[in-house]
Design a protein around this motif. Structure first.
Motif, PDB file in Angstrom:
ATOM      1  N   THR A 171      31.271  36.398  33.364  1.00 54.12           N
ATOM      2  CA  THR A 171      32.256  36.100  32.335  1.00 54.12           C
ATOM      3  C   THR A 171      31.539  35.679  31.061  1.00 54.12           C
ATOM      4  N   ARG A 172      31.883  36.313  29.946  1.00 53.49           N
ATOM      5  CA  ARG A 172      31.275  35.970  28.666  1.00 53.49           C
ATOM      6  C   ARG A 172      32.079  34.885  27.973  1.00 53.49           C
ATOM      7  N   GLN A 173      31.379  34.034  27.225  1.00 51.77           N
ATOM      8  CA  GLN A 173      32.019  32.955  26.491  1.00 51.77           C
ATOM      9  C   GLN A 173      31.922  33.237  24.991  1.00 51.77           C
ATOM     10  N   TYR A 174      33.052  33.134  24.287  1.00 47.52           N
ATOM     11  CA  TYR A 174      33.078  33.328  22.844  1.00 47.52           C
ATOM     12  C   TYR A 174      33.740  32.120  22.191  1.00 47.52           C
ATOM     13  N   GLU A 175      33.309  31.811  20.976  1.00 47.34           N
ATOM     14  CA  GLU A 175      33.864  30.669  20.258  1.00 47.34           C
ATOM     15  C   GLU A 175      35.311  30.907  19.844  1.00 47.34           C
TER      16      GLU A 175
ATOM     17  N   GLU B 213      42.620  31.493  26.916  1.00 46.43           N
ATOM     18  CA  GLU B 213      41.220  31.865  26.756  1.00 46.43           C
ATOM     19  C   GLU B 213      40.782  31.790  25.293  1.00 46.43           C
ATOM     20  N   LEU B 214      41.747  31.816  24.391  1.00 42.22           N
ATOM     21  CA  LEU B 214      41.463  31.667  22.960  1.00 42.22           C
ATOM     22  C   LEU B 214      42.351  30.537  22.442  1.00 42.22           C
TER      23      LEU B 214
ATOM     24  N   PRO C 208      40.425  32.581  34.831  1.00 40.53           N
ATOM     25  CA  PRO C 208      39.494  33.109  33.828  1.00 40.53           C
ATOM     26  C   PRO C 208      38.046  33.163  34.293  1.00 40.53           C
ATOM     27  N   GLY C 209      37.618  32.202  35.099  1.00 37.66           N
ATOM     28  CA  GLY C 209      36.236  32.203  35.565  1.00 37.66           C
ATOM     29  C   GLY C 209      35.958  33.212  36.656  1.00 37.66           C
TER      30      GLY C 209
ATOM     31  N   GLU D  67      34.643  36.201  17.064  1.00 34.03           N
ATOM     32  CA  GLU D  67      33.374  36.466  17.747  1.00 34.03           C
ATOM     33  C   GLU D  67      33.561  37.501  18.856  1.00 34.03           C
ATOM     34  N   ALA D  68      34.678  37.408  19.571  1.00 34.65           N
ATOM     35  CA  ALA D  68      34.953  38.379  20.631  1.00 34.65           C
ATOM     36  C   ALA D  68      35.141  39.776  20.046  1.00 34.65           C
TER      37      ALA D  68
END
Length: 277
Positions: free
Chosen positions: A1-5, A212-213, A178-179, A9-10
């Protein structure tokens, strides 16, 4: 899973992927990559905003089979196809013709015909609003037939944004976190296998995607909600639901009123009963 601010950014990461696809092309085993969207409302508009960051070529539903079978398809684009009601259902009686309002009023007169497109899609994104009175878009039996052949089907991933448990996408047998966002639905054992390896489509079924956002979602929803605040504050919540004076956009969103499920959401009761057993 990628993390974005945040969303920007995504989106930048997706755009970078799009540049790579345009420059290097897609691998042969997944070419042509055909992404189908079921639905064309608000959920679709959000998903479409993301896919349009990639090199996209839109085709019509009637073109899907020909593109999938073509030996001369493009490697540097993703083919996008949007399905509306007239593509996904048909009248049960051969004497009847599809009519959108009739479908809304009498869904029991219709059945799904989406199975004719399934063999040609690589990715299916479900954006439709579904209630139990409507035909399912994809059934477990559809997937069992699709994966029962000698060859690996084209369909790899189902992104069920609507995420109704065993609803429009019957293979969504559970929601995910989400994870750990995906599972493989095994159509022969009728079960979910966590992860992305196994026999069957990978299913994304996160039912709390806006969280998630959180910052972007909070700013957007609060901005939209602001104009409804006076009506919400002034409403009389002692009256029956039918008499409740609220803007229709807000009233349609009420799931529970005075301790009971509202008419549009009574179908949820059977899932609550199942979970309480």
């Amino acid at each position: 899973t990628r993390q974005y601010e945040g969303l920007d950014e995504a989106k930048a990461a997706v755009s970078a992927l799009g540049e790579h696809i345009a420059r290097e092309g897609l691998p042969d085993p997944i070419t042509p990559l055909i992404c189908g969207f079921a639905g064309y409302g608000n959920v679709f508009r959000g998903a479409n905003e993301i896919i349009e960051l990639l090199p996209v070529r839109e085709i019509e539903p009637q073109e899907v089979a020909a593109v999938a079978r073509s030996s001369d398809c493009a490697h540097d684009v993703i083919y996008k196809v949007v399905f509306k009601e007239e593509h996904t259902v048909e009248p049960i009686s051969p004497e009847d013709h599809f009519d959108l309002q009739d479908y809304y009023d009498h869904p029991e007169k219709y059945r799904s015909r989406f199975h004719i497109y399934l063999p040609y899609l690589t990715l299916l994104v479900n954006c439709i609003y579904w209630e139990a009175k409507y035909p399912r878009l994809v059934t477990k039996a559809d997937l069992k037939r699709l994966y029962g052949g000698a060859e690996q089907p084209r369909l790899r991933v189902i992104g069920d944004i609507s995420c109704d448990i065993e609803g429009g996408m019957e293979c969504t047998v559970k929601s995910t976190e989400p994870g750990d966002p995906v599972f493989v639905y095994d159509p022969f054992e009728d079960r979910a296998i966590d992860g992305f390896e196994g026999r069957g489509p990978v299913v994304l079924a996160v039912d709390i995607l806006p969280s998630e956002l959180p910052r972007d979602a909070s700013v957007y929803f609060s901005t939209v909600l602001m104009k409804y605040v006076p009506a919400i504050a002034q409403a009389d919540y002692t009256v029956p639901f039918e008499e409740l004076a609220l803007p229709p956009e807000i009233k349609r969103a009420i799931i529970v009123y005075q301790g009971k499920l509202t008419p549009n959401y009574r179908y949820i009761a059977k899932y609550l009963e199942r979970n309480n057993k």
